[in-house]
Design a protein around this motif. Sequence first.
Motif, mmCIF file in Angstrom:
data_model
loop_
_atom_site.group_PDB
_atom_site.id
_atom_site.type_symbol
_atom_site.label_atom_id
_atom_site.label_comp_id
_atom_site.label_asym_id
_atom_site.label_seq_id
_atom_site.Cartn_x
_atom_site.Cartn_y
_atom_site.Cartn_z
ATOM 1 N N ASP A 183 -7.681 -60.485 69.179
ATOM 2 C CA ASP A 183 -7.815 -61.677 68.348
ATOM 3 C C ASP A 183 -6.591 -61.681 67.443
ATOM 4 O OD1 ASP A 183 -9.271 -63.932 67.035
ATOM 5 O OD2 ASP A 183 -9.210 -62.540 65.333
ATOM 6 N N LEU A 184 -5.773 -62.728 67.529
ATOM 7 C CA LEU A 184 -4.457 -62.722 66.906
ATOM 8 C C LEU A 184 -4.336 -63.784 65.820
ATOM 9 C CD1 LEU A 184 -2.526 -62.542 70.276
ATOM 10 C CD2 LEU A 184 -2.606 -60.680 68.600
ATOM 11 N N LEU A 185 -3.728 -63.406 64.720
ATOM 12 C CA LEU A 185 -3.307 -64.359 63.703
ATOM 13 C C LEU A 185 -1.813 -64.558 63.881
ATOM 14 C CD1 LEU A 185 -3.948 -66.078 61.197
ATOM 15 C CD2 LEU A 185 -3.416 -64.054 59.803
ATOM 16 N N MET A 186 -1.415 -65.789 64.161
ATOM 17 C CA MET A 186 -0.042 -66.098 64.527
ATOM 18 C C MET A 186 0.608 -67.023 63.502
ATOM 19 S SD MET A 186 0.037 -64.553 67.501
ATOM 20 C CE MET A 186 1.635 -65.158 68.031
ATOM 21 N N LEU B 119 0.278 -52.426 64.479
ATOM 22 C CA LEU B 119 0.342 -53.248 65.684
ATOM 23 C C LEU B 119 0.659 -52.441 66.936
ATOM 24 C CD1 LEU B 119 2.301 -56.420 64.464
ATOM 25 C CD2 LEU B 119 -0.151 -56.204 64.889
ATOM 26 N N GLY B 120 1.131 -51.208 66.775
ATOM 27 C CA GLY B 120 1.652 -50.439 67.907
ATOM 28 C C GLY B 120 0.802 -50.461 69.157
ATOM 29 N N GLY B 121 -0.360 -49.820 69.139
ATOM 30 C CA GLY B 121 -1.215 -49.740 70.321
ATOM 31 C C GLY B 121 -1.782 -51.073 70.735
ATOM 32 N N ARG C 104 5.397 -65.370 65.666
ATOM 33 C CA ARG C 104 5.262 -64.050 65.040
ATOM 34 C C ARG C 104 3.796 -63.669 64.918
ATOM 35 N NH1 ARG C 104 5.163 -61.912 59.738
ATOM 36 N NH2 ARG C 104 5.470 -63.966 58.797
ATOM 37 N N ILE C 105 3.503 -62.422 65.258
ATOM 38 C CA ILE C 105 2.147 -61.893 65.137
ATOM 39 C C ILE C 105 1.972 -61.326 63.735
ATOM 40 C CG2 ILE C 105 0.493 -60.205 66.025
ATOM 41 C CD1 ILE C 105 2.054 -60.358 68.707
ATOM 42 N N VAL C 106 0.995 -61.858 63.009
ATOM 43 C CA VAL C 106 0.722 -61.393 61.650
ATOM 44 C C VAL C 106 -0.340 -60.299 61.661
ATOM 45 C CG1 VAL C 106 -0.026 -62.078 59.332
ATOM 46 C CG2 VAL C 106 1.339 -63.649 60.721
ATOM 47 N N GLN C 107 -1.417 -60.551 62.394
ATOM 48 C CA GLN C 107 -2.510 -59.591 62.498
ATOM 49 C C GLN C 107 -3.007 -59.548 63.932
ATOM 50 O OE1 GLN C 107 -5.575 -60.799 59.775
ATOM 51 N NE2 GLN C 107 -4.360 -60.400 57.938
ATOM 52 N N ALA C 108 -3.588 -58.417 64.321
ATOM 53 C CA ALA C 108 -4.175 -58.273 65.652
ATOM 54 C C ALA C 108 -5.408 -57.387 65.559
ATOM 55 C CB ALA C 108 -3.167 -57.682 66.633
#
Length: 285
Positions: free
Chosen positions: A60-63, A49-51, A80-84
């Motif tokens: 595009d975010l999975l929250m 998730l860093g950059g 909470r961010i699960v995937q980006a």
Amino acid sequence: MSGRTYRVTGINLKGIPLGEADRIVTILTREQGLIRAVAKGSRKQPSKLGGRMEPFVINDLLMVRGRWSAQTETSQRLQRIVQAETLQTFPRLSRSLAHLTAAQYLAEVALQLALPDQAQEELFVVLVEHLERIERAASEQAVLPLLTHGLYHLLALAGFAPQVQACYFCQGELVDGVFFSPQWGGLICDPCRVAQRPSPIAWVSASALRALGSLPNSTLPLPEDSLPLAAWLEAERLLRRVLEHHTDREIRSAELLASCYAVPTANGQGSPAFPEGHPEKWASV
């Protein structure tokens, strides 16, 4: 997916550290408006998730929705961010202080205007469009008109845009002796100033009047070097007063503009590019 999990498209506007490895990111999304979310482990090296959590990155975010009571204030509701998955970045915004300051400025405005828990499609599109224009600006001198243009269009989207092409009171043509009042809707001709006595009010230079008149257009019709930087600084300052009047909050990034844009004085030193009678000289009438 469960009822607590959902997808959105959003642009990162602000981030602050949380603990030793996490980050709280404020994101403007198309579908859910303004959200604050925890990106766990995003400050670790390496991190998936860093950059993706840096400012001005569109993902595009999975929250996952957090658990909070109905009494919890919206500003305190963390998700909470699960995937980006990154969709777009703006790497050239960092090539000069002027480019970066303009981007931060518009991000601050968007943060003030955005609403949580409701779609913000138009705000998202307008912000991204103007960030793209600023990123493409070939010089620092070209950035300031684009920043002012973007500020006007964000104000227009919020319903705060001042009248900049005719007198607010009489709708008459603006010639010599033009004034501006953030509380009274924008530009005012001298006869209406005398008759209506709006306060506070500021005199507007001829070059700033030209700059303001060009802002409602979808693109700036003026060549980037057709007006002095002082005119665009004056126009920006007037528009900022409108925003401050409606939101009762200052734009911190605006403090950097004077250091980005200075003009030489007779002694060779740089000074903020404001003309005589500039909008810092507000008067009550």
